[in-house]
Design a protein around this motif. Sequence first.
Motif, PDB file in Angstrom:
ATOM      1  N   ALA A 178      22.719  -4.882  19.605  1.00 56.86           N
ATOM      2  CA  ALA A 178      23.244  -3.936  18.625  1.00 56.86           C
ATOM      3  C   ALA A 178      24.759  -3.895  18.777  1.00 56.86           C
ATOM      4  N   PRO A 179      25.463  -3.492  17.744  1.00 53.69           N
ATOM      5  CA  PRO A 179      26.922  -3.393  17.858  1.00 53.69           C
ATOM      6  C   PRO A 179      27.333  -2.507  19.034  1.00 53.69           C
ATOM      7  N   VAL A 180      28.376  -2.937  19.724  1.00 50.86           N
ATOM      8  CA  VAL A 180      28.905  -2.200  20.869  1.00 50.86           C
ATOM      9  C   VAL A 180      30.317  -1.762  20.481  1.00 50.86           C
ATOM     10  N   PRO A 181      30.552  -0.459  20.336  1.00 53.99           N
ATOM     11  CA  PRO A 181      31.815   0.002  19.767  1.00 53.99           C
ATOM     12  C   PRO A 181      33.053  -0.145  20.652  1.00 53.99           C
ATOM     13  N   HIS A 182      32.895  -0.126  21.964  1.00 52.36           N
ATOM     14  CA  HIS A 182      34.064  -0.183  22.845  1.00 52.36           C
ATOM     15  C   HIS A 182      33.642  -0.631  24.240  1.00 52.36           C
ATOM     16  N   PRO A 191      33.317  -0.476  28.363  1.00 50.56           N
ATOM     17  CA  PRO A 191      33.050   0.643  29.269  1.00 50.56           C
ATOM     18  C   PRO A 191      34.363   1.188  29.833  1.00 50.56           C
ATOM     19  N   GLU A 192      34.315   2.408  30.289  1.00 52.49           N
ATOM     20  CA  GLU A 192      35.504   3.038  30.866  1.00 52.49           C
ATOM     21  C   GLU A 192      36.032   2.208  32.035  1.00 52.49           C
ATOM     22  N   GLY A 193      37.339   1.973  32.037  1.00 51.96           N
ATOM     23  CA  GLY A 193      37.977   1.232  33.109  1.00 51.96           C
ATOM     24  C   GLY A 193      37.869  -0.278  32.994  1.00 51.96           C
ATOM     25  N   VAL A 194      37.291  -0.767  31.892  1.00 51.70           N
ATOM     26  CA  VAL A 194      37.098  -2.200  31.667  1.00 51.70           C
ATOM     27  C   VAL A 194      37.915  -2.601  30.442  1.00 51.70           C
ATOM     28  N   GLY A 195      38.599  -3.743  30.516  1.00 48.06           N
ATOM     29  CA  GLY A 195      39.340  -4.244  29.366  1.00 48.06           C
ATOM     30  C   GLY A 195      38.464  -5.140  28.513  1.00 48.06           C
ATOM     31  N   ARG A 196      38.814  -5.232  27.257  1.00 46.92           N
ATOM     32  CA  ARG A 196      38.124  -6.165  26.360  1.00 46.92           C
ATOM     33  C   ARG A 196      39.023  -7.384  26.200  1.00 46.92           C
ATOM     34  N   ILE A 197      38.465  -8.563  26.402  1.00 48.77           N
ATOM     35  CA  ILE A 197      39.233  -9.794  26.284  1.00 48.77           C
ATOM     36  C   ILE A 197      38.729 -10.589  25.083  1.00 48.77           C
ATOM     37  N   ALA A 198      39.651 -11.087  24.294  1.00 41.42           N
ATOM     38  CA  ALA A 198      39.309 -11.884  23.116  1.00 41.42           C
ATOM     39  C   ALA A 198      38.897 -13.293  23.553  1.00 41.42           C
ATOM     40  N   PRO A 199      38.036 -13.938  22.782  1.00 42.54           N
ATOM     41  CA  PRO A 199      37.634 -15.301  23.141  1.00 42.54           C
ATOM     42  C   PRO A 199      38.824 -16.249  23.320  1.00 42.54           C
ATOM     43  N   ALA A 200      39.830 -16.148  22.465  1.00 42.84           N
ATOM     44  CA  ALA A 200      40.994 -17.042  22.583  1.00 42.84           C
ATOM     45  C   ALA A 200      41.729 -16.817  23.905  1.00 42.84           C
ATOM     46  N   ALA A 201      41.828 -15.572  24.336  1.00 39.50           N
ATOM     47  CA  ALA A 201      42.479 -15.274  25.616  1.00 39.50           C
ATOM     48  C   ALA A 201      41.611 -15.759  26.777  1.00 39.50           C
ATOM     49  N   ALA A 202      40.310 -15.560  26.677  1.00 40.25           N
ATOM     50  CA  ALA A 202      39.400 -16.014  27.740  1.00 40.25           C
ATOM     51  C   ALA A 202      39.449 -17.532  27.863  1.00 40.25           C
ATOM     52  N   ALA A 203      39.600 -18.226  26.740  1.00 45.00           N
ATOM     53  CA  ALA A 203      39.634 -19.688  26.749  1.00 45.00           C
ATOM     54  C   ALA A 203      40.868 -20.233  27.471  1.00 45.00           C
TER      55      ALA A 203
END
Length: 182
Positions: free
Chosen positions: A39-43, A45-57
Amino acid sequence: MWKALTILALILAPAVAIGAEPGEELFNADGYRIAHYRAPVPHAPEGVGRIAPAAAAQLRPDRDALFIDVLPAEGGHREADGQWRLAQPRPSIPGAHWFPETGRGELASGFADWFAQGVARLSRGRKDRMIVTFCLADCWMSWNAARRLRALGYTNVWWLAEGTDGWRDMDLPLVNATPVSR
């Protein structure tokens, strides 16, 4: 009046889970998602960053960051000796470490220790080691795993929300993964 009710419904809509049955619990008391993982995940978790696929690559697995795949072993199972019997391959990010089933909200007996000890070994005990968790797009399991790593004291945890779907969509290679052994 109807306009006010429509606006109120739009505001409250995120609180109602898509696909959840009335009265069904989606999270346990510890805050981990336990149902309707796809299901869609809006954000993040607290204290965790979100990384874009291009940055992860741009990261080199095992050098710049540990990539931790937590997608379940569809149709597979773990034997008493810790070895996995897989029903189908898991295409994953090259260099990633696959810990099947560890993204669930409530882990089966022994899985929490296996995950904690495995990540501690891979990170050489460094709680500041950059770790990127993933599974598939719109999947709460990598969210759970990232949250679990923060609870274990890891301070540099990133969540690749698009998972291997986002990796594939960028025409990046995927390789068949082997679950991390005990």
